[in-house]
Scaffold this motif. Structure first.
Motif, PDB file in Angstrom:
ATOM      1  N   VAL A  50       0.646  -1.204   0.037  1.00  0.00           N
ATOM      2  CA  VAL A  50      -0.021  -0.035   0.127  1.00  0.00           C
ATOM      3  C   VAL A  50       0.804   1.082  -0.165  1.00  0.00           C
ATOM      4  CG1 VAL A  50      -1.773   1.258   1.259  1.00  0.00           C
ATOM      5  CG2 VAL A  50      -1.854  -1.419   1.254  1.00  0.00           C
ATOM      6  N   VAL A  51       0.412   2.291  -0.902  1.00  0.00           N
ATOM      7  CA  VAL A  51       1.232   3.522  -0.802  1.00  0.00           C
ATOM      8  C   VAL A  51       0.164   4.757  -0.313  1.00  0.00           C
ATOM      9  CG1 VAL A  51       2.350   5.320  -2.271  1.00  0.00           C
ATOM     10  CG2 VAL A  51       2.677   2.861  -2.928  1.00  0.00           C
ATOM     11  N   LEU A  52       0.719   5.290   0.659  1.00  0.00           N
ATOM     12  CA  LEU A  52      -0.087   6.527   1.161  1.00  0.00           C
ATOM     13  C   LEU A  52       0.271   7.512   0.488  1.00  0.00           C
ATOM     14  CD1 LEU A  52      -0.317   5.817   5.243  1.00  0.00           C
ATOM     15  CD2 LEU A  52      -2.345   5.587   3.443  1.00  0.00           C
ATOM     16  N   MET A  53      -0.536   8.233  -0.154  1.00  0.00           N
ATOM     17  CA  MET A  53      -0.040   9.285  -1.267  1.00  0.00           C
ATOM     18  C   MET A  53      -0.890  10.646  -1.049  1.00  0.00           C
ATOM     19  SD  MET A  53       1.411   9.588  -4.155  1.00  0.00           S
ATOM     20  CE  MET A  53       1.570   8.093  -4.832  1.00  0.00           C
ATOM     21  N   THR A  65       1.490  10.842 -10.416  1.00  0.00           N
ATOM     22  CA  THR A  65       2.048   9.765  -9.925  1.00  0.00           C
ATOM     23  C   THR A  65       1.466   8.616  -9.601  1.00  0.00           C
ATOM     24  OG1 THR A  65       3.295  11.162  -7.978  1.00  0.00           O
ATOM     25  CG2 THR A  65       3.608   9.022  -7.758  1.00  0.00           C
ATOM     26  N   ILE A  66       0.111   8.481  -9.532  1.00  0.00           N
ATOM     27  CA  ILE A  66      -0.839   7.224  -9.529  1.00  0.00           C
ATOM     28  C   ILE A  66      -0.832   6.789 -10.713  1.00  0.00           C
ATOM     29  CG2 ILE A  66      -3.134   6.350  -8.949  1.00  0.00           C
ATOM     30  CD1 ILE A  66      -3.277   8.817  -6.917  1.00  0.00           C
ATOM     31  N   ARG A  67      -1.112   7.689 -11.760  1.00  0.00           N
ATOM     32  CA  ARG A  67      -1.252   7.295 -13.044  1.00  0.00           C
ATOM     33  C   ARG A  67       0.011   6.622 -13.581  1.00  0.00           C
ATOM     34  NH1 ARG A  67      -2.471  11.948 -15.153  1.00  0.00           N
ATOM     35  NH2 ARG A  67      -4.686  12.032 -14.637  1.00  0.00           N
ATOM     36  N   GLU A  68       1.037   7.063 -13.276  1.00  0.00           N
ATOM     37  CA  GLU A  68       2.213   6.514 -13.652  1.00  0.00           C
ATOM     38  C   GLU A  68       2.485   5.024 -13.076  1.00  0.00           C
ATOM     39  OE1 GLU A  68       5.706   6.134 -15.810  1.00  0.00           O
ATOM     40  OE2 GLU A  68       4.305   7.412 -16.030  1.00  0.00           O
ATOM     41  N   LEU A  69       2.254   5.040 -11.865  1.00  0.00           N
ATOM     42  CA  LEU A  69       2.443   3.684 -11.062  1.00  0.00           C
ATOM     43  C   LEU A  69       1.662   2.679 -11.935  1.00  0.00           C
ATOM     44  CD1 LEU A  69       2.355   4.635  -7.228  1.00  0.00           C
ATOM     45  CD2 LEU A  69       4.282   3.458  -8.479  1.00  0.00           C
ATOM     46  N   LYS A  70       0.519   3.112 -12.166  1.00  0.00           N
ATOM     47  CA  LYS A  70      -0.375   1.974 -12.914  1.00  0.00           C
ATOM     48  C   LYS A  70      -0.031   1.717 -14.144  1.00  0.00           C
ATOM     49  CE  LYS A  70      -3.517   1.826  -9.681  1.00  0.00           C
ATOM     50  NZ  LYS A  70      -3.512   0.611  -8.881  1.00  0.00           N
ATOM     51  N   ALA A  71       0.555   2.651 -14.966  1.00  0.00           N
ATOM     52  CA  ALA A  71       1.222   2.781 -16.208  1.00  0.00           C
ATOM     53  C   ALA A  71       2.350   1.789 -16.148  1.00  0.00           C
ATOM     54  CB  ALA A  71       1.689   3.927 -16.955  1.00  0.00           C
ATOM     55  N   ARG A  72       3.067   1.839 -14.800  1.00  0.00           N
ATOM     56  CA  ARG A  72       4.454   0.753 -14.866  1.00  0.00           C
ATOM     57  C   ARG A  72       4.029  -0.762 -14.400  1.00  0.00           C
ATOM     58  NH1 ARG A  72       9.383   4.651 -12.457  1.00  0.00           N
ATOM     59  NH2 ARG A  72       8.973   6.325 -13.969  1.00  0.00           N
ATOM     60  N   GLY A  73       2.670  -0.626 -14.097  1.00  0.00           N
ATOM     61  CA  GLY A  73       2.432  -2.155 -13.801  1.00  0.00           C
ATOM     62  C   GLY A  73       2.468  -2.250 -12.185  1.00  0.00           C
ATOM     63  N   SER A  74       2.843  -1.466 -11.349  1.00  0.00           N
ATOM     64  CA  SER A  74       2.779  -1.551 -10.040  1.00  0.00           C
ATOM     65  C   SER A  74       1.618  -2.446  -9.385  1.00  0.00           C
ATOM     66  CB  SER A  74       3.015  -0.257  -9.170  1.00  0.00           C
ATOM     67  OG  SER A  74       3.077  -0.423  -7.953  1.00  0.00           O
ATOM     68  N   ALA A  75       1.854  -3.384  -8.535  1.00  0.00           N
ATOM     69  CA  ALA A  75       0.861  -3.907  -7.750  1.00  0.00           C
ATOM     70  C   ALA A  75       0.418  -3.351  -6.606  1.00  0.00           C
ATOM     71  CB  ALA A  75       1.194  -5.400  -7.534  1.00  0.00           C
ATOM     72  N   ALA A  76       0.997  -2.175  -6.179  1.00  0.00           N
ATOM     73  CA  ALA A  76       0.572  -1.487  -5.051  1.00  0.00           C
ATOM     74  C   ALA A  76      -0.503  -0.840  -4.987  1.00  0.00           C
ATOM     75  CB  ALA A  76       1.757  -0.505  -4.788  1.00  0.00           C
ATOM     76  N   ARG A  77      -1.534  -0.812  -3.942  1.00  0.00           N
ATOM     77  CA  ARG A  77      -2.369  -0.045  -3.944  1.00  0.00           C
ATOM     78  C   ARG A  77      -2.243   1.157  -3.414  1.00  0.00           C
ATOM     79  NH1 ARG A  77      -6.140  -4.043  -6.341  1.00  0.00           N
ATOM     80  NH2 ARG A  77      -5.867  -5.887  -5.051  1.00  0.00           N
ATOM     81  N   VAL A  78      -3.022   2.187  -3.907  1.00  0.00           N
ATOM     82  CA  VAL A  78      -2.864   3.534  -3.798  1.00  0.00           C
ATOM     83  C   VAL A  78      -3.928   4.198  -2.544  1.00  0.00           C
ATOM     84  CG1 VAL A  78      -2.170   5.966  -4.571  1.00  0.00           C
ATOM     85  CG2 VAL A  78      -1.558   4.088  -5.638  1.00  0.00           C
ATOM     86  N   LEU A  79      -3.474   4.391  -1.711  1.00  0.00           N
ATOM     87  CA  LEU A  79      -4.704   5.270  -0.797  1.00  0.00           C
ATOM     88  C   LEU A  79      -4.381   6.634  -0.599  1.00  0.00           C
ATOM     89  CD1 LEU A  79      -7.102   4.611   1.018  1.00  0.00           C
ATOM     90  CD2 LEU A  79      -5.298   3.975   2.831  1.00  0.00           C
ATOM     91  N   VAL A  80      -5.012   7.527  -1.274  1.00  0.00           N
ATOM     92  CA  VAL A  80      -4.761   8.877  -1.107  1.00  0.00           C
ATOM     93  C   VAL A  80      -4.899   9.427   0.335  1.00  0.00           C
ATOM     94  CG1 VAL A  80      -5.482  11.175  -1.740  1.00  0.00           C
ATOM     95  CG2 VAL A  80      -5.448   9.279  -3.552  1.00  0.00           C
ATOM     96  N   LEU A  81      -4.256  10.047   0.838  1.00  0.00           N
ATOM     97  CA  LEU A  81      -4.352  10.940   2.176  1.00  0.00           C
ATOM     98  C   LEU A  81      -4.002  12.197   2.082  1.00  0.00           C
ATOM     99  CD1 LEU A  81      -5.051  10.258   5.143  1.00  0.00           C
ATOM    100  CD2 LEU A  81      -2.517   9.936   5.358  1.00  0.00           C
ATOM    101  N   THR A  82      -4.989  13.154   1.837  1.00  0.00           N
ATOM    102  CA  THR A  82      -4.794  14.574   1.784  1.00  0.00           C
ATOM    103  C   THR A  82      -5.553  15.351   2.632  1.00  0.00           C
ATOM    104  OG1 THR A  82      -4.757  16.027  -0.083  1.00  0.00           O
ATOM    105  CG2 THR A  82      -6.402  14.378  -0.290  1.00  0.00           C
ATOM    106  N   THR A  83      -5.521  16.657   2.411  1.00  0.00           N
ATOM    107  CA  THR A  83      -6.233  17.795   2.955  1.00  0.00           C
ATOM    108  C   THR A  83      -7.557  18.197   2.306  1.00  0.00           C
ATOM    109  OG1 THR A  83      -4.158  18.476   4.109  1.00  0.00           O
ATOM    110  CG2 THR A  83      -6.118  19.894   4.016  1.00  0.00           C
TER     111      THR A  83
END
Length: 208
Positions: A50-53, A65-83
Motif C-alpha cells: 500500500v502507498v499512502l499518497m 504519480t498514481i497514473r504513472e504507477l499504474k502505467a508501470r504495472g505496479s501492484a501496490a494499492r494507492v490510498l490517497v491521504l490529503t487535506t
C-alpha cells in the motif's frame, strides 16, 4: 505484515505517520518519499503493498504519480491521504487508479482499517468524499465554465466590482454581467457570493 510506503512533501507528516504505523505490528513502513518522482523510485525499489499518497506535491503531483504507477504495472494499492476534497482533487485521483481516498483528519484506527481494506483491494472513501462522488453521480453533467467566465469570477472573488472587472479585462460592464449570468446558470446559483463559493469548492478558481 502489510508493507507501506508514505508519500508526502511535509517531513513532519511523514514522521507522524511512520510513528503511528510503527506502533502496530500489522504494518511495516518500507520507505517514504517527498514528491511523486521520488515515490516512483521508492515504490519500484521496495514493492510495497500500500502507498499512502498525498496529492499536492512539488516535482510530480499525486494524481500524475498514481497514473504513472499504474502505467508501470505496479501492484501496490494507492490510498490517497490529503487535506483536499474538492471535485478537482477527488475525481482525477479516483480516475487515475486510487483504491481509496481519505482526509488527513481521519482518526488513527480508521486509517489503519482503511490500509488493511486497501491491501485487500477494497475501495475506501472518507464520508465527505463518498458524499461528493454520490452527488456527482446523481447530478446531470453541467456545461463547463469558459475561460472568460473563470477570469470574471476570479476577479469577483478578489472583490472587484463589475466596472473594475471590465477595465481589467478590457471589456464592457454589460459583457461582465453577461458572463456572470452565464456562470450562475452553469453553477446552479443565483448570486455573486454563491458563484464564488461554488467555484472555489469545485476547484475552478483559487482562494487567494
Amino acid at each position: 505484515m502489510i508493507k507501506v510506503v508514505i508519500v508526502d512533501d511535509h517531513p513532519v507528516v511523514r514522521d507522524g505517520l511512520r510513528g503511528m504505523f510503527a506502533g502496530d505490528d500489522r504494518f511495516t513502513v518500507l520507505g517514504e518519499a517527498g514528491d511523486g518522482r521520488e515515490a516512483l523510485a521508492v515504490t519500484e525499489a521496495v514493492a510495497p503493498d500500500v502507498v499512502l499518497m498525498d496529492l499536492r506535491m512539488p516535482v510530480m503531483d499525486g494524481v500524475t504519480t498514481i497514473r504513472e504507477l499504474k502505467a508501470r504495472g505496479s501492484a501496490a494499492r494507492v490510498l490517497v491521504l490529503t487535506t483536499y476534497d474538492t471535485d478537482s482533487d477527488v475525481l482525477p485521483a479516483i480516475k487515475a487508479g486510487a483504491t481509496g481516498y481519505l482526509l488527513k483528519d481521519t482518526p488513527r484506527e480508521e486509517l489503519f482499517r482503511a490500509v488493511v481494506a486497501a491491501h485487500r483491494g477494497e475501495s475506501v472513501l472518507s464520508p465527505a468524499v463518498a458524499g461528493r462522488l454520490m452527488g456527482q453521480l446523481r447530478s446531470p453533467a453541467k456545461e463547463p465554465l469558459s475561460q472568460r467566465e473563470i477570469e470574471v469570477l476570479t476577479l469577483t472573488a478578489r472583490g472587484c466590482s463589475n466596472r473594475e472587472t471590465a477595465k481589467r479585462l478590457f471589456i464592457s460592464e454589460a459583457t461582465v454581467k453577461t458572463h456572470l449570468l452565464h456562470a450562475y446558470a452553469k453553477l446552479g446559483v443565483r448570486d455573486r457570493a454563491a458563484a464564488v463559493a461554488t467555484a472555489i469548492e469545485q476547484g475552478l478558481i483559487r482562494r487567494d
